[in-house]
Design an enzyme around this catalytic site. Structure first.
Site, short mmCIF file in Angstrom:
data_model
loop_
_atom_site.label_atom_id
_atom_site.label_comp_id
_atom_site.label_asym_id
_atom_site.label_seq_id
_atom_site.Cartn_x
_atom_site.Cartn_y
_atom_site.Cartn_z
N ASP A 193 0.85 -1.20 0.00
CA ASP A 193 0.00 0.00 0.00
C ASP A 193 0.88 1.25 0.00
O ASP A 193 1.79 1.36 0.82
CB ASP A 193 -0.91 0.01 1.24
CG ASP A 193 -1.82 -1.21 1.28
OD1 ASP A 193 -2.08 -1.77 0.20
OD2 ASP A 193 -2.25 -1.61 2.37
N LYS A 214 -0.10 9.97 1.74
CA LYS A 214 0.01 11.18 2.58
C LYS A 214 1.27 11.12 3.45
O LYS A 214 1.56 10.09 4.05
CB LYS A 214 -1.21 11.31 3.50
CG LYS A 214 -2.50 11.59 2.73
CD LYS A 214 -3.62 11.93 3.67
CE LYS A 214 -4.86 12.26 2.86
NZ LYS A 214 -6.00 11.41 3.20
N TYR A 273 -1.58 -7.78 -8.69
CA TYR A 273 -1.52 -6.34 -8.93
C TYR A 273 -0.63 -6.02 -10.12
O TYR A 273 -0.93 -5.17 -10.94
CB TYR A 273 -0.98 -5.63 -7.68
CG TYR A 273 -2.04 -5.23 -6.69
CD1 TYR A 273 -2.97 -6.15 -6.21
CD2 TYR A 273 -2.14 -3.92 -6.22
CE1 TYR A 273 -3.94 -5.79 -5.30
CE2 TYR A 273 -3.11 -3.55 -5.31
CZ TYR A 273 -4.01 -4.50 -4.85
OH TYR A 273 -4.97 -4.13 -3.95
N GLU A 274 0.48 -6.72 -10.20
CA GLU A 274 1.44 -6.48 -11.28
C GLU A 274 0.80 -6.74 -12.64
O GLU A 274 0.96 -5.94 -13.57
CB GLU A 274 2.63 -7.42 -11.07
CG GLU A 274 3.76 -7.24 -12.04
CD GLU A 274 5.00 -8.02 -11.58
OE1 GLU A 274 4.96 -8.64 -10.49
OE2 GLU A 274 5.99 -7.98 -12.30
N1 SAH Z 1 1.19 -8.69 -3.05
C1 SAH Z 1 -0.14 -8.71 -3.67
C2 SAH Z 1 -1.12 -7.76 -2.95
C3 SAH Z 1 -0.73 -6.32 -2.96
S1 SAH Z 1 -1.87 -5.28 -2.09
C4 SAH Z 1 -0.02 -8.36 -5.12
O1 SAH Z 1 1.02 -7.82 -5.51
O2 SAH Z 1 -0.95 -8.65 -5.89
C5 SAH Z 1 -1.05 -5.14 -0.51
C6 SAH Z 1 -1.41 -6.27 0.43
O3 SAH Z 1 -0.71 -6.08 1.66
C7 SAH Z 1 -2.89 -6.33 0.80
O4 SAH Z 1 -3.36 -7.64 0.63
C8 SAH Z 1 -2.92 -5.88 2.26
O5 SAH Z 1 -3.99 -6.46 2.98
C9 SAH Z 1 -1.57 -6.33 2.75
N2 SAH Z 1 -1.05 -5.55 3.87
C10 SAH Z 1 -1.04 -4.21 3.97
N3 SAH Z 1 -0.49 -3.82 5.13
C11 SAH Z 1 -0.12 -4.95 5.77
C12 SAH Z 1 0.51 -5.20 7.03
N4 SAH Z 1 0.85 -4.19 7.84
N5 SAH Z 1 0.74 -6.47 7.37
C13 SAH Z 1 0.38 -7.50 6.56
N6 SAH Z 1 -0.22 -7.32 5.36
C14 SAH Z 1 -0.46 -6.07 4.97
#
Ligand code: SAH
Length: 221
Positions: free
Chosen positions: A117, A121, A193-194
């Site tokens: 993520d 901000k 996502y990629e």
């Molecule tokens: N790696 C995957 C998902 C990316 S989205 C891809 O590339 O398709 C980011 C993912 O990280 C989400 O599934 C979210 O729930 C997880 N995530 C975000 N913050 C996190 C945290 N602090 N601990 C564990 N997972 C987390």
């Protein structure tokens, strides 16, 4: 990942034998859990799991642990693992903030962060999984020869991550601003996502970073 809450997902996490319950009890004992001494690679924020499931099938000599915060998301990996029953894959539902409770010093050989993520901000910068706060946790659990691999389509997060890694003494390599058109493309395993972002025409950024070699005083105590 914005997934609607799936009713019963949390409850499923608590009873399903394929989810490691109370993973902190395995701190320092993950090799025993896998029943071998092979390297341990973890993905933090594994999402629906395409990446780690592919790697675990391809590399039976590596132990993989998928870490995901949300039950509704982890349920997708769980469903696949119920079919595949890969012996070298474990699933845990925890927040990345707790990694030092789950892994002992130097217990992890590689950390993957994929499309974390961006928290755009400034006031949320500490929540980014590549902030100095998280890098200092990763540094503890990574083996001296271990490293971190990070991919994103978000240029601001990428530049931020490069700066954080450098400022904290990590050694960068394979810094790449268009992974799919680079020499690393052939061995690249894509994530959900990629696939989505690159289909939209966005370049994929990637870096590899090795932790600083000298431990600070507090870590060697
Ligand atoms: N790696 C995957 C998902 C990316 S989205 C891809 O590339 O398709 C980011 C993912 O990280 C989400 O599934 C979210 O729930 C997880 N995530 C975000 N913050 C996190 C945290 N602090 N601990 C564990 N997972 C987390």
């Amino acid at each position: 990942m914005r997934l609607r809450n799936i009713p019963g997902a949390r409850e499923e996490m608590l009873v399903n034998p394929l989810i490691v319950q109370d993973p902190a009890r395995l701190r320092g004992r993950w090799h025993e859990e896998f029943g071998n001494n092979r390297p341990i690679h973890i993905e933090i924020g594994a999402g629906k799991g395409q990446f780690i499931l592919t790697l675990a099938q391809r590399n039976p000599d590596i132990n993989y642990i998928a870490i995901e915060k949300y039950a509704s998301v982890l349920l997708r990996i769980l469903t696949r693992q119920e079919e595949l029953l890969l012996p070298n894959l474990r699933l845990i539902r925890v927040n990345a903030e707790t990694v030092c409770d789950i892994f002992a010093e130097g217990e992890v050989d590689r950390i993957y962060l994929n499309f974390s993520d961006p928290w755009p901000k400034d006031r949320h910068a500490k929540r980014r999984l590549t902030s100095d706060r998280f890098l200092s946790l990763y540094r503890v659990i990574l083996a001296p020869e271990g490293h971190l691999e990070f991919k994103t389509d978000n240029v601001s997060l990428f530049d931020y991550s490069l700066a954080e890694a450098e400022a904290n003494g990590w050694k960068l390599s394979q810094v790449c601003r268009d992974l799919h058109n680079s020499s690393y493309a052939s061995e690249n395993v894509t994530t959900e996502y990629e696939d989505r972002f690159s289909a939209e025409g966005n370049p994929i950024f990637r870096l590899v970073a090795a932790p600083p070699q000298e431990k600070t005083g507090s870590e060697t105590l």
